[in-house]
Design a protein around this motif. Structure first.
Motif, PDB file in Angstrom:
ATOM      1  N   LYS A  65       0.817  -1.213   0.000  1.00  0.00           N
ATOM      2  CA  LYS A  65       0.000   0.000   0.000  1.00  0.00           C
ATOM      3  C   LYS A  65       0.855   1.269   0.000  1.00  0.00           C
ATOM      4  O   LYS A  65       0.567   2.221  -0.709  1.00  0.00           O
ATOM      5  CB  LYS A  65      -0.922  -0.023   1.228  1.00  0.00           C
ATOM      6  N   TYR A  66       1.926   1.266   0.844  1.00  0.00           N
ATOM      7  CA  TYR A  66       2.687   2.507   1.034  1.00  0.00           C
ATOM      8  C   TYR A  66       3.949   2.581   0.184  1.00  0.00           C
ATOM      9  O   TYR A  66       4.643   3.576   0.180  1.00  0.00           O
ATOM     10  CB  TYR A  66       3.045   2.673   2.510  1.00  0.00           C
ATOM     11  N   GLY A  67       4.287   1.514  -0.479  1.00  0.00           N
ATOM     12  CA  GLY A  67       5.480   1.531  -1.322  1.00  0.00           C
ATOM     13  C   GLY A  67       6.658   0.857  -0.652  1.00  0.00           C
ATOM     14  O   GLY A  67       6.666   0.677   0.571  1.00  0.00           O
ATOM     15  N   PRO A  68       7.664   0.481  -1.442  1.00  0.00           N
ATOM     16  CA  PRO A  68       8.823  -0.236  -0.911  1.00  0.00           C
ATOM     17  C   PRO A  68       9.716   0.675  -0.069  1.00  0.00           C
ATOM     18  O   PRO A  68       9.641   1.907  -0.180  1.00  0.00           O
ATOM     19  CB  PRO A  68       9.560  -0.683  -2.180  1.00  0.00           C
ATOM     20  N   LEU A  69      10.534   0.055   0.775  1.00  0.00           N
ATOM     21  CA  LEU A  69      11.462   0.813   1.621  1.00  0.00           C
ATOM     22  C   LEU A  69      12.889   0.354   1.335  1.00  0.00           C
ATOM     23  O   LEU A  69      13.121  -0.830   1.102  1.00  0.00           O
ATOM     24  CB  LEU A  69      11.169   0.545   3.104  1.00  0.00           C
ATOM     25  N   THR A  70      13.817   1.285   1.376  1.00  0.00           N
ATOM     26  CA  THR A  70      15.217   0.868   1.295  1.00  0.00           C
ATOM     27  C   THR A  70      15.611   0.291   2.653  1.00  0.00           C
ATOM     28  O   THR A  70      14.918   0.500   3.655  1.00  0.00           O
ATOM     29  CB  THR A  70      16.140   2.066   0.988  1.00  0.00           C
ATOM     30  N   ASP A  71      16.737  -0.410   2.700  1.00  0.00           N
ATOM     31  CA  ASP A  71      17.216  -0.974   3.968  1.00  0.00           C
ATOM     32  C   ASP A  71      17.406   0.114   5.021  1.00  0.00           C
ATOM     33  O   ASP A  71      17.076  -0.066   6.193  1.00  0.00           O
ATOM     34  CB  ASP A  71      18.539  -1.718   3.757  1.00  0.00           C
ATOM     35  N   LYS A  72      17.940   1.236   4.577  1.00  0.00           N
ATOM     36  CA  LYS A  72      18.197   2.332   5.532  1.00  0.00           C
ATOM     37  C   LYS A  72      16.897   2.899   6.080  1.00  0.00           C
ATOM     38  O   LYS A  72      16.778   3.165   7.277  1.00  0.00           O
ATOM     39  CB  LYS A  72      19.008   3.438   4.857  1.00  0.00           C
ATOM     40  N   GLN A  73      15.910   3.071   5.204  1.00  0.00           N
ATOM     41  CA  GLN A  73      14.614   3.579   5.658  1.00  0.00           C
ATOM     42  C   GLN A  73      13.978   2.597   6.634  1.00  0.00           C
ATOM     43  O   GLN A  73      13.414   2.983   7.663  1.00  0.00           O
ATOM     44  CB  GLN A  73      13.687   3.797   4.456  1.00  0.00           C
ATOM     45  N   ASP A  74      14.099   1.323   6.295  1.00  0.00           N
ATOM     46  CA  ASP A  74      13.556   0.269   7.146  1.00  0.00           C
ATOM     47  C   ASP A  74      14.157   0.364   8.551  1.00  0.00           C
ATOM     48  O   ASP A  74      13.447   0.340   9.561  1.00  0.00           O
ATOM     49  CB  ASP A  74      13.872  -1.093   6.501  1.00  0.00           C
ATOM     50  N   LYS A  75      15.469   0.510   8.609  1.00  0.00           N
ATOM     51  CA  LYS A  75      16.173   0.590   9.898  1.00  0.00           C
ATOM     52  C   LYS A  75      15.690   1.772  10.727  1.00  0.00           C
ATOM     53  O   LYS A  75      15.447   1.640  11.926  1.00  0.00           O
ATOM     54  CB  LYS A  75      17.680   0.748   9.650  1.00  0.00           C
ATOM     55  N   VAL A  76      15.567   2.930  10.074  1.00  0.00           N
ATOM     56  CA  VAL A  76      15.146   4.138  10.782  1.00  0.00           C
ATOM     57  C   VAL A  76      13.739   3.955  11.347  1.00  0.00           C
ATOM     58  O   VAL A  76      13.450   4.283  12.501  1.00  0.00           O
ATOM     59  CB  VAL A  76      15.186   5.367   9.843  1.00  0.00           C
ATOM     60  N   LEU A  77      12.866   3.363  10.526  1.00  0.00           N
ATOM     61  CA  LEU A  77      11.486   3.184  10.980  1.00  0.00           C
ATOM     62  C   LEU A  77      11.395   2.164  12.112  1.00  0.00           C
ATOM     63  O   LEU A  77      10.621   2.347  13.052  1.00  0.00           O
ATOM     64  CB  LEU A  77      10.598   2.752   9.805  1.00  0.00           C
ATOM     65  N   VAL A  78      12.187   1.103  12.020  1.00  0.00           N
ATOM     66  CA  VAL A  78      12.180   0.103  13.084  1.00  0.00           C
ATOM     67  C   VAL A  78      12.615   0.752  14.400  1.00  0.00           C
ATOM     68  O   VAL A  78      12.032   0.521  15.463  1.00  0.00           O
ATOM     69  CB  VAL A  78      13.090  -1.103  12.728  1.00  0.00           C
ATOM     70  N   ARG A  79      13.637   1.610  14.300  1.00  0.00           N
ATOM     71  CA  ARG A  79      14.108   2.283  15.521  1.00  0.00           C
ATOM     72  C   ARG A  79      13.051   3.249  16.050  1.00  0.00           C
ATOM     73  O   ARG A  79      12.816   3.334  17.263  1.00  0.00           O
ATOM     74  CB  ARG A  79      15.420   3.012  15.241  1.00  0.00           C
ATOM     75  N   ALA A  80      12.402   3.965  15.147  1.00  0.00           N
ATOM     76  CA  ALA A  80      11.351   4.902  15.570  1.00  0.00           C
ATOM     77  C   ALA A  80      10.219   4.144  16.262  1.00  0.00           C
ATOM     78  O   ALA A  80       9.707   4.558  17.301  1.00  0.00           O
ATOM     79  CB  ALA A  80      10.821   5.675  14.367  1.00  0.00           C
ATOM     80  N   LEU A  81       9.869   2.998  15.684  1.00  0.00           N
ATOM     81  CA  LEU A  81       8.771   2.205  16.261  1.00  0.00           C
ATOM     82  C   LEU A  81       9.142   1.676  17.644  1.00  0.00           C
ATOM     83  O   LEU A  81       8.343   1.727  18.577  1.00  0.00           O
ATOM     84  CB  LEU A  81       8.438   1.043  15.317  1.00  0.00           C
TER      85      LEU A  81
END
Ligand SMILES: Nc1ncnc2c1ncn2[C@@H]1O[C@H](COP(=O)(O)OP(=O)(O)O)[C@@H](O)[C@H]1O
Ligand SMILES: [Mg+2]
Length: 249
Positions: free
Chosen positions: A35-51
């Protein structure tokens, strides 16, 4: 209740709304890429940390509110399975530091498998199979908060190992959390249950961190009509035990 105290509690309570929105939003970005589009590895990491940090904040908010309710004499007894109480506490701890382990705990089908997963993290869980499956009346939110605090401390201060023991008497439930760390000198046994008190590595008073965990543990356990005790000496590790009464309803 004091007017100012109500204002602060209300403020803390109102943090829940925006935090839930952040949590849902970040979770969606991570989980629903179609739904929201793919994430790069770096974006994934940042979001995991934010969560993860959002969840830390949510846990702090909930703990603070629970402590306030406890002080106001609110005891919320429900019928809970011991296994759920313990598993949930462990998940809440590992969610914040080690997602792999928390996911593993969630899918553990039985006590032996959970013990195996914990053993790999240097944690022994000693509990009777029969007690594990038993349902008891207790204030689950308070017990979980107490266990989380004791376990987090033990994991923080241990050298290698932590041992968790759960036992049931006629009218009481006993929990103990033991670690093999530096321990706490006798003269500080009372002090560490006071707010804002912490010892540093050299056993001197420091102001790092909060030193609120054990003060909260004492309040919660006493409000449930229970007792907390500590056995520890310098260089001998520490054993925190709690005994809480079980009600029949
Ligand atoms: N298992 C433990 N082993 C050694 N020291 C401990 C242990 N648990 C608590 N302490 C001491 O008690 C202090 C207060 O603990 P706590 O109230 O949980 O606050 P915090 O975790 O924020 O430091 C800690 O800073 C530490 O000095
Ligand atoms: Mg602590």
């Amino acid at each position: 209740m004091h007017r100012n105290k109500i204002k602060i509690d209300l403020l803390i309570h109102d943090l829940k709304g925006p935090l839930a929105v952040i949590e849902t939003g970040v979770s969606s970005l991570l989980a629903r890429r179609e739904k929201y589009g793919p994430l790069t590895d770096k974006q994934d990491k940042v979001l995991v940390r934010a969560l993860r940090n959002t969840k830390v904040l949510q846990a702090l908010v909930n703990d603070t509110l629970e402590l306030g309710r406890s002080r106001a004499g609110v005891i919320n007894v429900t019928c809970s399975k011991i296994s759920d109480v313990i598993e949930q506490s462990l998940v809440e701890i590992f969610d914040l530091v080690d997602r792999g382990t928390s996911e593993r705990i969630k899918i553990c089908a039985d006590l032996p498998r959970l013990r195996e997963a914990l053993e790999e993290k240097g944690i022994s869980l000693l509990i009777d199979e029969a007690l594990w499956c038993q349902e008891v009346f207790l204030d689950e939110a308070k017990i979980r908060q107490v266990l989380r605090n004791l376990l987090n401390n033990a994991l923080k201060y241990r050298k290698n190992r932590v041992e968790v023991v759960v036992e049931k008497g006629n009218n009481h439930l006993f929990f103990s959390v033991t670690d093999d760390g530096e321990g706490i000198p006798q003269i500080y046994h009372k002090k560490i249950f006071e707010s804002y008190f912490q010892l540093d590595a050299a056993n001197t008073l420091t102001v790092r961190g909060h030193g609120l965990g054990l003060a909260g543990v004492l309040v919660l356990v006493e409000d449930m009509g229970g007792v907390v005790s500590l056995e520890s000496d310098e260089g001998q590790g520490a054993k925190f035990s709690i005994k809480v009464p079980l009600t029949n309803r």
